[in-house]
Design an enzyme around this catalytic site. Structure first.
Site, PDB file in Angstrom:
ATOM      1  N   ARG A   1       0.829  -1.211   0.000  1.00  0.00           N
ATOM      2  CA  ARG A   1       0.000   0.000   0.000  1.00  0.00           C
ATOM      3  C   ARG A   1       0.859   1.254   0.000  1.00  0.00           C
ATOM      4  O   ARG A   1       0.554   2.230  -0.696  1.00  0.00           O
ATOM      5  CB  ARG A   1      -0.943  -0.033   1.209  1.00  0.00           C
TER       6      ARG A   1
ATOM      7  N   SER B   1     -12.491  -9.859   1.548  1.00  0.00           N
ATOM      8  CA  SER B   1     -11.202  -9.677   0.867  1.00  0.00           C
ATOM      9  C   SER B   1     -10.734  -8.240   0.983  1.00  0.00           C
ATOM     10  O   SER B   1     -11.368  -7.316   0.459  1.00  0.00           O
ATOM     11  CB  SER B   1     -11.310 -10.063  -0.612  1.00  0.00           C
TER      12      SER B   1
ATOM     13  N   ASP C   1      -4.036 -16.034   6.327  1.00  0.00           N
ATOM     14  CA  ASP C   1      -2.640 -16.282   5.953  1.00  0.00           C
ATOM     15  C   ASP C   1      -1.895 -17.146   6.980  1.00  0.00           C
ATOM     16  O   ASP C   1      -0.816 -17.658   6.694  1.00  0.00           O
ATOM     17  CB  ASP C   1      -1.891 -14.949   5.782  1.00  0.00           C
TER      18      ASP C   1
ATOM     19  N   LYS D   1      -5.555 -19.308  -3.094  1.00  0.00           N
ATOM     20  CA  LYS D   1      -4.372 -18.497  -2.746  1.00  0.00           C
ATOM     21  C   LYS D   1      -3.242 -18.857  -3.717  1.00  0.00           C
ATOM     22  O   LYS D   1      -3.498 -19.375  -4.797  1.00  0.00           O
ATOM     23  CB  LYS D   1      -3.982 -18.748  -1.292  1.00  0.00           C
TER      24      LYS D   1
ATOM     25  N   ARG E   1       3.977 -19.706   1.891  1.00  0.00           N
ATOM     26  CA  ARG E   1       3.480 -20.040   3.234  1.00  0.00           C
ATOM     27  C   ARG E   1       3.470 -21.548   3.484  1.00  0.00           C
ATOM     28  O   ARG E   1       3.591 -21.997   4.618  1.00  0.00           O
ATOM     29  CB  ARG E   1       2.101 -19.414   3.470  1.00  0.00           C
TER      30      ARG E   1
END
Ligand code: S3P
Length: 434
Positions: free
Chosen positions: A34, A171, A320, A347, A393
C-alpha cells in the site's frame, strides 16, 4: 487451484530441541504494497524505511516505476517520488510476479487513469480469480478484459463514477481496489464489509492525506482527493512472525522476543489464538505509527499445547496463518478443526489440498473438507519430502512442523519463502536449538 511444481531449491530442516531468540521482522507485506502504491500516486517524495524484503512488494514497486514513479533505494530506506495522481502510459506490461495484492489493488488505482494497462503474472497468479475486482470496478464504469476470469488482464482507463458496494467475499484486496478507484471517482464511494478485513488501506490513505468516513461496517471515500508524500517506517510483518510464534509453541522452554511488530487489531487475532493454545504473551511496548499499532512482545509457552476450532470471522482474519497453525495441529492435545476457509483454495496454491497432502506425507491423520480440514491432536510426525507447490506459506509452515518431527524434513521448492520472507531459513536456523 492446481499448484505449480517446478521446484528448484531444497532445504533440509532437522528437528530441534528448543526455540529461543529475539528479532525484528522485515516490514509487513500488506503495508509495504500500500505504501508503494500510494507513494507512487502521491505528490512529492516519500521515504519508506523497513520496506518488506519479500519479492511481492518489490513487484508493486517495479509496477509503480513503470507507471512513472521514481524509485531509489539507500540502505533500509526506499524513496519514491510520486506522479502527483497522473500515471504515464507504461511502455511495458505490468508484471505482478506471484503477487495477487499487486494485481488486484493496482487495478483499482489505474482504472480511472487515461491509459491502457496490461497486467501479467507468473503461473500461479495467472490461475487466481480476478472477476472479484472486475465486477465492482466495472460497476464504476471501468473497462477490464480478463482471460477466462484470470490474468492476463487489460485495464482500459476511463473516468469512474462512485458506487455503493456490498462486499460479497471477505477480501481486503477487493476492498482496496474499490477504495483506490473511489479515490479518483466522481462522487462518494461506499463499501460495506460483513466481515472486517485488514484495514491497512484505510490507515495508509489517511496517512497520505485522504479523508475517509467509517460508520459501523460502512466505509466511504470522496473522489478527487489529492495525496501527499509521507515519511514512514513499516511495522514488522505479523504473518511472517506467525511461523516463529508457532515454533515457540512447540517447546516448553521457548522464549521469543519480537521487536517493532505490527499489531493492527485486524491482523492480531493470531495473538489471541496463540494465547488460547497455551502461549504466554507479554506486550513490552506499544505505539502508533500512521494509524498502525506497533509493539514489542515476548512469547513463552505454558505447560500444554491446546488445539482449537477456527471458523467464521476468525477464519477470514487468520487466512494467511492457517497453513502454519494446521501444520502444528498434530502436536496439540486435542487437534485443530478449520471451516469457512474456502478462500485458501484460491491463494498462491490450493492451500487446503497442499496442507492435507503434506501432513499425510509426515504421517498425520487428517480429514479434508471443501472449506477446511480436521486434524486430530496427539500425533507424532516423521520427516518427509514436502511439496511447497512453490507457495511461500506452505514452504515455511512445514519447516515449522519439521522442528518436532522424527528425522529430517526436506522442503522442495524452498525458495518460495522469498516471496514474503527471504530471511526465513537463516533466522530459523539461528532460533532453533539443536
Ligand atoms: C492481503 C489480503 C488477503 C491476504 C493476502 C494479503 C492484503 O487476501 O491473504 O496475503 O494485503 O490485502 P484477500 O484479500 O484475497 O483475502
Amino acid at each position: 487451484m492446481s499448484s505449480a511444481t517446478n521446484h528448484s531449491a531444497t532445504q533440509i530442516i532437522p528437528p530441534a530441541r528448543g526455540f529461543r531468540g529475539s528479532l525484528m521482522l522485515p516490514g509487513d507485506k500488506s503495508i509495504s504494497h500500500r505504501y508503494a502504491m500510494l507513494a507512487g500516486f502521491a505528490e512529492g517524495t516519500s521515504r519508506i524505511t523497513n520496506f518488506s524484503t519479500g519479492a511481492d512488494p518489490h513487484s508493486s514497486l517495479a509496477c509503480m516505476a513503470s507507471l512513472g514513479a521514481k524509485i531509489s533505494v539507500e540502505a533500509k530506506t526506499i524513496s519514491v517520488t510520486g506522479t502527483a495522481g497522473q500515471f504515464i502510459q507504461p511502455s511495458t506490461q505490468l508484471d505482478c510476479g506471484n503477487s495477487g495484492s499487486t494485481m488486484r489493488m493496482l487495478a483499482g488505482l489505474v482504472a480511472a487513469q487515461p491509459a491502457t494497462f496490461r497486467f501479467i503474472g507468473d503461473e500461479s497468479l495467472t490461475l487466481r480469480p480476478m472477476e472479484r475486482i472486475r465486477k465492482p470496478l466495472q460497476q464504476m464504469g471501468a473497462r477490464i478484459d480478463l482471460t477466462d476470469g484470470h490474468a492476463p488482464m487489460t485495464v482500459h482507463g476511463t473516468p469512474l463514477t462512485a458506487i455503493d458496494f456490498e462486499a460479497p467475499i471477505a477480501s481486503a484486496q477487493v476492498k482496496t481496489a474499490v477504495l483506490f478507484a473511489g479515490l479518483q471517482a466522481n462522487g462518494t464511494t461506499s463499501i460495506a464489509e460483513r466481515v472486517r478485513t485488514r484495514d491497512h488501506s484505510e490507515h495508509a490513505l489517511r496517512a497520505f492525506g485522504a479523508t475517509l468516513q467509517r460508520d459501523d461496517d460502512r466505509l466511504s471515500i470522496l473522489g478527487g482527493q489529492k495525496l501527499h508524500a509521507i515519511d514512514a517506517t513499516v511495522p514488522g510483518d505479523m504473518s511472517s512472525a506467525a511461523f516463529f510464534l508457532c515454533a515457540s509453541l512447540l517447546f516448553e522452554d521457548s522464549n521469543l522476543v519480537l521487536d517493532s511488530l505490527g499489531m493492527n487489531p485486524t491482523r492480531a487475532s493470531l495473538l489471541d489464538v496463540i494465547i488460547s493454545m497455551g502461549g504466554v504473551i507479554k506486550v513490552l511496548d506499544i505505539q502508533d505509527a500512521h494509524g498502525e499499532m506497533v509493539g514489542t512482545i515476548q512469547v513463552n509457552r505454558g505447560r500444554t499445547l491446546r488445539g482449537m476450532d477456527i471458523s467464521g470471522q476468525l477464519a477470514a482474519q487468520l487466512i494467511d496463518e492457517i497453513p502454519v497453525l494446521a501444520a502444528i495441529a498434530p502436536y496439540t492435545e486435542n487437534g485443530i478443526r478449520i471451516r469457512d476457509a474456502k478462500e485458501l483454495r484460491v491463494k498462491e496454491s490450493d492451500r487446503i489440498a497442499l496442507v492435507v497432502k503434506n501432513l499425510r506425507a509426515m504421517g498425520a491423520e487428517v480429514t479434508e473438507h471443501e472449506d477446511g480440514m480436521d486434524i486430530p491432536g496427539n500425533q507424532a510426525l516423521h520427516g518427509a519430502s514436502i511439496d511447497s507447490g512453490m507457495d511461500h506459506r506452505i514452504a515455511m509452515a512445514f519447516s515449522i512442523a519439521a522442528l518436532r518431527a522424527h528425522g529430517p524434513t526436506e522442503i522442495l521448492g524452498s525458495e518460495a519463502a522469498s516471496i514474503s520472507f527471504p530471511e526465513f531459513y537463516t533466522w530459523l536456523d539461528e532460533l532453533a536449538i539443536r
